[in-house]
Write a protein that holds these residues in place. Structure first.
Motif, PDB file in Angstrom:
ATOM      1  N   SER A 230      -8.154  30.469 -18.828  1.00 11.70           N
ATOM      2  CA  SER A 230      -8.279  29.364 -19.284  1.00 11.70           C
ATOM      3  C   SER A 230      -9.646  29.526 -19.045  1.00 11.70           C
ATOM      4  O   SER A 230     -10.729  29.546 -19.225  1.00 11.70           O
ATOM      5  N   ARG A 231     -10.265  27.702 -19.717  1.00 13.61           N
ATOM      6  CA  ARG A 231     -11.740  26.967 -19.656  1.00 13.61           C
ATOM      7  C   ARG A 231     -12.226  27.253 -18.351  1.00 13.61           C
ATOM      8  O   ARG A 231     -13.559  27.765 -17.837  1.00 13.61           O
TER       9      ARG A 231
ATOM     10  N   ASN B 110     -17.759  21.320 -22.160  1.00 14.98           N
ATOM     11  CA  ASN B 110     -17.143  21.672 -23.321  1.00 14.98           C
ATOM     12  C   ASN B 110     -17.814  22.580 -23.816  1.00 14.98           C
ATOM     13  O   ASN B 110     -17.730  23.328 -25.171  1.00 14.98           O
TER      14      ASN B 110
ATOM     15  N   ASP C 173     -15.704  25.886 -25.080  1.00  9.01           N
ATOM     16  CA  ASP C 173     -15.831  25.884 -27.009  1.00  9.01           C
ATOM     17  C   ASP C 173     -16.547  26.431 -28.017  1.00  9.01           C
ATOM     18  O   ASP C 173     -16.484  27.183 -29.006  1.00  9.01           O
TER      19      ASP C 173
ATOM     20  N   THR D 220      -7.435  33.098 -29.790  1.00 12.42           N
ATOM     21  CA  THR D 220      -6.504  32.849 -30.242  1.00 12.42           C
ATOM     22  C   THR D 220      -7.189  31.282 -29.168  1.00 12.42           C
ATOM     23  O   THR D 220      -7.568  31.858 -28.059  1.00 12.42           O
ATOM     24  N   THR D 221      -7.133  30.256 -29.828  1.00 12.24           N
ATOM     25  CA  THR D 221      -6.586  28.977 -29.218  1.00 12.24           C
ATOM     26  C   THR D 221      -5.579  29.101 -28.431  1.00 12.24           C
ATOM     27  O   THR D 221      -4.427  28.803 -29.799  1.00 12.24           O
ATOM     28  N   VAL D 222      -4.810  28.772 -27.218  1.00  9.68           N
ATOM     29  CA  VAL D 222      -3.192  28.862 -26.247  1.00  9.68           C
ATOM     30  C   VAL D 222      -3.481  27.307 -25.679  1.00  9.68           C
ATOM     31  O   VAL D 222      -4.090  26.972 -24.943  1.00  9.68           O
ATOM     32  N   ARG D 223      -3.016  26.325 -26.809  1.00  5.08           N
ATOM     33  CA  ARG D 223      -3.322  25.713 -27.047  1.00  5.08           C
ATOM     34  C   ARG D 223      -2.651  24.425 -24.979  1.00  5.08           C
ATOM     35  O   ARG D 223      -1.843  24.990 -24.968  1.00  5.08           O
ATOM     36  N   GLY D 224      -3.575  24.158 -24.906  1.00  6.50           N
ATOM     37  CA  GLY D 224      -3.284  23.214 -23.383  1.00  6.50           C
ATOM     38  C   GLY D 224      -3.817  24.558 -22.472  1.00  6.50           C
ATOM     39  O   GLY D 224      -3.435  24.140 -20.990  1.00  6.50           O
TER      40      GLY D 224
ATOM     41  N   TYR E 184      -7.940  30.193 -23.598  1.00  6.50           N
ATOM     42  CA  TYR E 184      -8.615  31.977 -24.753  1.00  6.50           C
ATOM     43  C   TYR E 184      -8.165  32.464 -24.604  1.00  6.50           C
ATOM     44  O   TYR E 184      -7.257  33.009 -23.241  1.00  6.50           O
TER      45      TYR E 184
END
Length: 220
Positions: free
Chosen positions: A173-174, A191, A194, A210-214, A217
């Motif tokens: 997660s971020r 941000n 990102d 890869t971005t895993v939406r929600g 990464y």
């Protein structure tokens, strides 16, 4: 599994360090004063000590001096807000294996912990190189390569790449990335993750992360 003694009286920092170490497969034990910390260090079965200097009960320099005298084989990583040259010299001459000033980034702390715990290999491939496809990170030299081409990364970009590639196949997660790379004073609404993922994609390849939406990464 390596056991690490964390002697730190500031709960926010000790919790941050302990959680990060546990997530990386270590077994941390937290002690909040110098007297108890020294007793644990001398009698416990620990592989490394993370030691604060400004401790209640017994100053960290006193703890370091006693541990160095009685258990010289036990590496001590000093972690402190005292960032003067005199403090650094005192710690290293007192037997510390390494020294870090606060505020610090967990990725750097983790790299230093791993370095002090890594056995010296007589032969065989190095265990301080991370790979993902054509991307290769040399953790000892702190350099990045795409194929045979060296790519210049900033210290923060390299730390982010190390965390992502070191957890290949896992979605981070971020918040996890902020904690590992930017430290315990990070702004959860920022941000910056990102932005830096964008930097890595430009320098190391658009398909690396890869971005895993929600969720966050992942590097495959």
């Amino acid at each position: 599994m390596n056991r690490i003694l964390v002697i730190e009286d500031e709960q926010r920092i000790s919790s941050f360090v302990a959680k990060g170490l546990k997530a990386e497969g270590f077994t941390p034990t937290v002690v909040e004063d110098g007297i108890t910390g020294l007793d644990y260090a001398l009698t416990g079965d620990f592989d490394l000590v993370v030691l604060d200097i400004g401790l209640p009960g017994k100053d960290g320099f006193e703890v370091l001096k006693q541990v160095s005298a009685d258990r010289p084989e036990l590496p001590v990583l000093v972690l402190t807000a005292r960032d003067s040259v005199d403090a650094t010299v005192t710690a290293l001459e007192g037997g510390a294996a390494d020294y870090m000033s606060k505020p610090f980034k967990f990725a750097e702390l983790l790299a230093r912990v791993r370095l002090r715990l890594r056995p010296v290999a007589a032969s065989g491939p190095p265990d301080d190189v991370l790979t993902a496809g054509d991307v290769r990170l040399d953790l000892r030299k702190r350099r990045a390569y795409v194929g045979e081409r060296e790519v210049e990364l900033s210290a923060r970009e390299l730390s982010l790449a190390e965390v992502l590639i070191g957890h290949r196949g896992q979605v981070l997660s971020r918040e996890q990335l902020l904690s590992h790379v930017w430290g315990y004073d990070f702004d959860p609404g920022s941000n910056v993750v990102d932005v830096y993922v964008g930097y890595l994609r430009k320098k190391l390849g658009a398909d690396l992360v890869t971005t895993v939406r929600g969720l966050g990464y992942r590097v495959d």
